[in-house]
Design a protein around this motif. Structure first.
Motif, PDB file in Angstrom:
ATOM      1  N   THR A 161      -5.854   4.347  -3.892  1.00 34.66           N
ATOM      2  CA  THR A 161      -6.613   3.501  -2.976  1.00 34.66           C
ATOM      3  C   THR A 161      -7.737   4.249  -2.272  1.00 34.66           C
ATOM      4  N   ASP A 162      -7.756   5.561  -2.392  1.00 37.72           N
ATOM      5  CA  ASP A 162      -8.835   6.372  -1.825  1.00 37.72           C
ATOM      6  C   ASP A 162      -9.855   6.786  -2.884  1.00 37.72           C
ATOM      7  N   ASP A 171       0.716   4.170  -2.696  1.00 39.07           N
ATOM      8  CA  ASP A 171       0.490   5.560  -2.292  1.00 39.07           C
ATOM      9  C   ASP A 171       1.637   6.472  -2.734  1.00 39.07           C
ATOM     10  N   LYS A 217       0.837  -1.202   0.000  1.00 37.89           N
ATOM     11  CA  LYS A 217       0.000   0.000   0.000  1.00 37.89           C
ATOM     12  C   LYS A 217       0.871   1.251   0.000  1.00 37.89           C
ATOM     13  N   PRO A 238      -0.490   8.357  -5.886  1.00 39.09           N
ATOM     14  CA  PRO A 238      -1.215   8.932  -4.752  1.00 39.09           C
ATOM     15  C   PRO A 238      -2.709   9.092  -5.054  1.00 39.09           C
TER      16      PRO A 238
END
Length: 105
Positions: free
Chosen positions: A64-65, A57, A53, A61
């Protein structure tokens, strides 16, 4: 660098045509359980470990959000890249793979 919110706007719409993606991702997972790959490993499998992860990220960036993460997490980054409208570049995938290679050792 484009943001994933703007760059993956069309991704949710494109995912409907790839309903078989999760089934294919399970097969890919079985074949690539030992080595993480930006090309073949499902995104969720990379993100499953703290180190994976962190590599995601660092190099991608916001991925995953992303609001559509649940829809594309079973796909590899190479599968998602064409639908990202340029938000996922070859250079980012190469940098991510270099980080994954360190984890695979």
């Amino acid at each position: 660098m484009k943001t994933f919110t703007a760059g993956l706007v069309g991704l949710s719409l494109s995912l409907g045509a790839l309903a078989a993606g999760p089934a294919l991702a399970q097969d890919a997972h079985a074949e690539h359980a030992a080595a993480l790959s930006a090309e073949d490993t499902p995104i969720a499998d990379i993100a499953a470990s703290a180190e994976g992860k962190a590599a995601l990220d660092k190099n991608l960036p916001g991925l995953t959000d992303h609001e559509a993460y649940e829809q594309f997490k079973g796909m590899s980054l190479k599968q998602v890249q064409p639908m990202s409208q340029g938000a996922i570049t070859d250079e980012q995938l190469k940098a991510l793979q270099a980080d994954l290679d360190q984890l695979n050792k």
